[in-house]
Design a protein around this motif. Structure first.
Motif, PDB file in Angstrom:
ATOM      1  N   GLY A  42       0.695  -0.661   0.421  1.00 20.22           N
ATOM      2  CA  GLY A  42       0.024  -0.294  -0.304  1.00 20.22           C
ATOM      3  C   GLY A  42       0.820   1.519   0.310  1.00 20.22           C
ATOM      4  O   GLY A  42       0.635   2.165  -0.262  1.00 20.22           O
ATOM      5  N   THR A  43       1.879   1.405   1.054  1.00 22.71           N
ATOM      6  CA  THR A  43       2.790   2.539   0.976  1.00 22.71           C
ATOM      7  C   THR A  43       3.689   2.735  -0.244  1.00 22.71           C
ATOM      8  O   THR A  43       3.524   3.922  -1.270  1.00 22.71           O
ATOM      9  CB  THR A  43       4.008   2.021   1.748  1.00 22.71           C
ATOM     10  N   VAL A  44       3.885   1.314  -1.494  1.00 19.01           N
ATOM     11  CA  VAL A  44       4.730   1.855  -2.462  1.00 19.01           C
ATOM     12  C   VAL A  44       4.072   2.485  -3.102  1.00 19.01           C
ATOM     13  O   VAL A  44       3.570   2.805  -4.737  1.00 19.01           O
ATOM     14  CB  VAL A  44       5.423   0.655  -2.693  1.00 19.01           C
ATOM     15  N   SER A  45       2.377   1.918  -3.435  1.00 15.67           N
ATOM     16  CA  SER A  45       1.551   1.713  -3.776  1.00 15.67           C
ATOM     17  C   SER A  45       1.513   3.328  -4.160  1.00 15.67           C
ATOM     18  O   SER A  45       0.555   3.800  -4.929  1.00 15.67           O
ATOM     19  CB  SER A  45       0.432   1.102  -4.373  1.00 15.67           C
ATOM     20  N   ALA A  46       1.082   3.996  -3.245  1.00 13.14           N
ATOM     21  CA  ALA A  46       0.590   5.385  -3.272  1.00 13.14           C
ATOM     22  C   ALA A  46       1.627   6.406  -3.939  1.00 13.14           C
ATOM     23  O   ALA A  46       1.355   7.497  -3.684  1.00 13.14           O
ATOM     24  CB  ALA A  46       0.389   5.744  -2.007  1.00 13.14           C
ATOM     25  N   HIS A  47       3.432   5.758  -3.693  1.00 18.45           N
ATOM     26  CA  HIS A  47       3.916   6.339  -3.995  1.00 18.45           C
ATOM     27  C   HIS A  47       4.584   6.907  -5.300  1.00 18.45           C
ATOM     28  O   HIS A  47       3.464   6.107  -6.663  1.00 18.45           O
ATOM     29  CB  HIS A  47       5.485   5.567  -4.096  1.00 18.45           C
ATOM     30  N   GLU A  48       4.897   8.283  -5.804  1.00 14.08           N
ATOM     31  CA  GLU A  48       4.173   8.962  -7.268  1.00 14.08           C
ATOM     32  C   GLU A  48       4.835   8.309  -8.677  1.00 14.08           C
ATOM     33  O   GLU A  48       4.789   8.083  -9.640  1.00 14.08           O
ATOM     34  CB  GLU A  48       4.941  10.183  -7.145  1.00 14.08           C
ATOM     35  N   VAL A  56       5.403  -2.545 -13.818  1.00 12.71           N
ATOM     36  CA  VAL A  56       4.671  -2.367 -14.133  1.00 12.71           C
ATOM     37  C   VAL A  56       4.321  -1.507 -15.481  1.00 12.71           C
ATOM     38  O   VAL A  56       4.919  -0.446 -14.686  1.00 12.71           O
ATOM     39  CB  VAL A  56       3.196  -2.773 -13.995  1.00 12.71           C
ATOM     40  N   GLY A  57       3.465  -1.580 -16.010  1.00  9.29           N
ATOM     41  CA  GLY A  57       3.342   0.167 -17.258  1.00  9.29           C
ATOM     42  C   GLY A  57       1.777   0.678 -17.130  1.00  9.29           C
ATOM     43  O   GLY A  57       1.485   0.448 -15.981  1.00  9.29           O
ATOM     44  N   ALA A  58       2.172   1.300 -17.810  1.00  8.81           N
ATOM     45  CA  ALA A  58       0.369   3.046 -17.569  1.00  8.81           C
ATOM     46  C   ALA A  58      -0.572   2.115 -17.558  1.00  8.81           C
ATOM     47  O   ALA A  58      -1.580   2.555 -17.064  1.00  8.81           O
ATOM     48  CB  ALA A  58       1.167   4.560 -18.286  1.00  8.81           C
ATOM     49  N   SER A  59      -0.737   0.679 -18.373  1.00 11.37           N
ATOM     50  CA  SER A  59      -1.933   1.054 -18.236  1.00 11.37           C
ATOM     51  C   SER A  59      -2.284  -0.163 -17.514  1.00 11.37           C
ATOM     52  O   SER A  59      -3.468  -0.124 -17.421  1.00 11.37           O
ATOM     53  CB  SER A  59      -1.962  -0.171 -19.892  1.00 11.37           C
ATOM     54  N   LEU A  60      -1.828  -0.762 -16.121  1.00  9.85           N
ATOM     55  CA  LEU A  60      -2.051  -0.701 -14.984  1.00  9.85           C
ATOM     56  C   LEU A  60      -2.071  -0.056 -13.685  1.00  9.85           C
ATOM     57  O   LEU A  60      -2.172  -0.507 -12.312  1.00  9.85           O
ATOM     58  CB  LEU A  60      -0.978  -2.010 -14.415  1.00  9.85           C
ATOM     59  N   ARG A  61      -2.363   1.638 -13.924  1.00 14.80           N
ATOM     60  CA  ARG A  61      -2.021   2.280 -13.219  1.00 14.80           C
ATOM     61  C   ARG A  61      -3.589   2.301 -12.086  1.00 14.80           C
ATOM     62  O   ARG A  61      -3.583   2.087 -10.996  1.00 14.80           O
ATOM     63  CB  ARG A  61      -2.490   3.944 -13.777  1.00 14.80           C
ATOM     64  N   GLU A  65      -3.602   1.684  -8.171  1.00 13.85           N
ATOM     65  CA  GLU A  65      -3.793   2.304  -7.146  1.00 13.85           C
ATOM     66  C   GLU A  65      -5.040   1.413  -6.340  1.00 13.85           C
ATOM     67  O   GLU A  65      -5.367   2.380  -4.969  1.00 13.85           O
ATOM     68  CB  GLU A  65      -4.711   3.704  -8.132  1.00 13.85           C
ATOM     69  N   ARG A  66      -5.444   0.105  -7.013  1.00 17.10           N
ATOM     70  CA  ARG A  66      -6.442  -0.065  -6.225  1.00 17.10           C
ATOM     71  C   ARG A  66      -5.334  -1.008  -4.984  1.00 17.10           C
ATOM     72  O   ARG A  66      -5.904  -1.386  -3.327  1.00 17.10           O
ATOM     73  CB  ARG A  66      -6.591  -1.411  -6.642  1.00 17.10           C
ATOM     74  N   ASN A  67      -4.359  -0.995  -5.431  1.00 23.19           N
ATOM     75  CA  ASN A  67      -3.295  -1.690  -4.267  1.00 23.19           C
ATOM     76  C   ASN A  67      -3.282  -0.945  -2.805  1.00 23.19           C
ATOM     77  O   ASN A  67      -3.352  -1.592  -2.111  1.00 23.19           O
ATOM     78  CB  ASN A  67      -1.739  -2.145  -4.732  1.00 23.19           C
ATOM     79  N   THR A  68      -3.919   0.544  -3.022  1.00 25.24           N
ATOM     80  CA  THR A  68      -3.661   1.627  -2.306  1.00 25.24           C
ATOM     81  C   THR A  68      -5.173   0.904  -0.662  1.00 25.24           C
ATOM     82  O   THR A  68      -4.867   1.579   0.596  1.00 25.24           O
ATOM     83  CB  THR A  68      -3.870   2.756  -2.189  1.00 25.24           C
ATOM     84  N   ASP A 121     -10.504 -19.482  -0.672  1.00 24.97           N
ATOM     85  CA  ASP A 121      -9.834 -17.946   0.189  1.00 24.97           C
ATOM     86  C   ASP A 121     -10.291 -17.071  -0.902  1.00 24.97           C
ATOM     87  O   ASP A 121      -9.583 -17.014  -2.220  1.00 24.97           O
ATOM     88  CB  ASP A 121      -8.642 -18.282   0.079  1.00 24.97           C
ATOM     89  N   SER A 122     -11.202 -16.549   0.101  1.00 28.12           N
ATOM     90  CA  SER A 122     -11.315 -15.391  -0.791  1.00 28.12           C
ATOM     91  C   SER A 122     -10.602 -14.010  -0.169  1.00 28.12           C
ATOM     92  O   SER A 122      -9.882 -13.644   0.944  1.00 28.12           O
ATOM     93  CB  SER A 122     -13.228 -14.652   0.078  1.00 28.12           C
ATOM     94  N   VAL A 123      -9.721 -12.854  -1.409  1.00 29.20           N
ATOM     95  CA  VAL A 123      -9.148 -12.192  -1.525  1.00 29.20           C
ATOM     96  C   VAL A 123      -9.484 -10.725  -2.204  1.00 29.20           C
ATOM     97  O   VAL A 123     -10.234 -12.006  -3.297  1.00 29.20           O
ATOM     98  CB  VAL A 123      -7.494 -12.848  -1.951  1.00 29.20           C
ATOM     99  N   PRO A 124      -8.822 -10.258  -2.499  1.00 24.91           N
ATOM    100  CA  PRO A 124      -9.388  -8.953  -2.917  1.00 24.91           C
ATOM    101  C   PRO A 124      -8.401  -9.149  -4.329  1.00 24.91           C
ATOM    102  O   PRO A 124      -7.024  -9.638  -4.336  1.00 24.91           O
ATOM    103  CB  PRO A 124      -9.218  -8.109  -2.684  1.00 24.91           C
ATOM    104  N   ALA A 125      -8.629  -8.350  -5.854  1.00 29.99           N
ATOM    105  CA  ALA A 125      -6.928  -8.577  -7.121  1.00 29.99           C
ATOM    106  C   ALA A 125      -6.833  -7.792  -6.619  1.00 29.99           C
ATOM    107  O   ALA A 125      -7.201  -6.289  -6.132  1.00 29.99           O
ATOM    108  CB  ALA A 125      -8.340  -7.575  -8.064  1.00 29.99           C
ATOM    109  N   TYR A 126      -5.646  -7.652  -7.045  1.00 28.74           N
ATOM    110  CA  TYR A 126      -3.951  -6.410  -6.602  1.00 28.74           C
ATOM    111  C   TYR A 126      -3.089  -6.960  -7.950  1.00 28.74           C
ATOM    112  O   TYR A 126      -3.315  -7.549  -8.893  1.00 28.74           O
ATOM    113  CB  TYR A 126      -3.714  -7.539  -4.715  1.00 28.74           C
ATOM    114  N   ARG A 127      -2.575  -5.949  -6.975  1.00 30.22           N
ATOM    115  CA  ARG A 127      -1.684  -6.363  -8.353  1.00 30.22           C
ATOM    116  C   ARG A 127       0.118  -6.116  -7.943  1.00 30.22           C
ATOM    117  O   ARG A 127       0.875  -4.942  -7.081  1.00 30.22           O
ATOM    118  CB  ARG A 127      -1.111  -5.026  -9.468  1.00 30.22           C
TER     119      ARG A 127
END
Length: 254
Positions: A42-48, A56-61, A65-68, A121-127
């Motif tokens: 979550g910390t890394v995914s919020a970084h600029e 990862v590429g821009a198409s996965l932005r 963002e969901r990772n946060t 096991d139920s988990v959210p989608a992540y990258r």
């Protein structure tokens, strides 16, 4: 029998529903490690520079963002979150109820975020890839290797392990070689073999499905697995050593 799978790179987010219930996840001893990785992600995914840091590429932005907000994202069973070539070939949705129960018991997904998951096991989608590095965690494969042996060792006792993981995810846990069979896929033309990648994922998914839907007892030895695989493919078994697992080589026509 346990079938070890890698996750898919792409994930299918749950459209709605409750967030992950940590107490319901398989291998609960991994929860402190899971929480550490999730917070670091979550910390890394919020970084600029999150895209570059996660490789990862821009198409996965949107995925990054969901990772946060993964603590609050809807969760769904792993078999519906993971998608792609291997999982399409396995075809969980088209299994019978009895076959689904078998899959829920037999399939273990090795995950960069969760360490290891049961299929139900139920988990959210992540990258997140196992090849990534996170602050206070480091490279994920060595991080999980230090923790998965204890969590998965007990679950693996008495089982044949059918290892359909890619090399990146195989680095996170080395199961006992004497009870493990790594699945390799080749094409052969004119006596010349070539390793394949895309079709390897598809074939490993087909093998997992075959083992779940075929009649009779599940394989309990490498030779049993060879017999089961030969029901559909040209295959060979390469014996392992004290440090190296057995190998099931599936040979596809070129």
């Amino acid at each position: 029998m346990l079938i070890l799978l890698p996750p898919s790179e792409g994930k299918t987010p749950a459209p709605s529903g409750p967030a992950v219930d940590w107490s319901s996840l398989g291998f609960p001893d991994l929860n402190p490690c899971r929480a550490k990785v999730l917070d670091a992600l979550g910390t890394v995914s919020a970084h600029e520079d999150a895209l570059a840091l996660l490789g990862v590429g821009a198409s996965l932005r949107d995925d990054v963002e969901r990772n946060t907000r993964l603590h609050g994202e809807p969760a769904a069973p792993a078999h519906s979150i993971y998608s792609g070539v291997l999982y399409d070939a396995l075809g969980y949705r088209t299994l019978t109820p009895a076959q689904r129960r078998k899959a829920d018991e037999a399939v273990v997904v090795i995950s960069a975020l969760w360490g290891a998951l049961r299929f139900s096991d139920s988990v959210p989608a992540y990258r997140l890839s196992m090849g990534a590095a996170l602050p206070d965690v480091g490279r994920l494969a060595p991080f999980w290797k230090a923790h998965l042996a204890g969590a998965l060792g007990a679950a693996a006792q008495g089982h044949l392990l059918v290892d359909c993981r890619s090399s990146t995810y195989a680095a996170a846990w080395a199961p006992p070689p004497e009870q493990t069979v790594a699945v390799n896929v080749f094409t052969e033309t004119g006596g010349v073999r070539k390793v394949v990648s895309h079709f390897a994922k598809h074939t490993r998914g087909e093998l997992a499905r075959h083992l779940l839907v075929r009649r009779g007892k599940a394989p309990v030895s490498p030779s049993d697995l060879l017999k089961a695989a030969r029901e559909k493919w040209d295959t060979e078994l390469v014996a392992g050593t004290a440090r190296k697992p057995h190998a099931l080589n599936i040979i596809l026509p070129g």
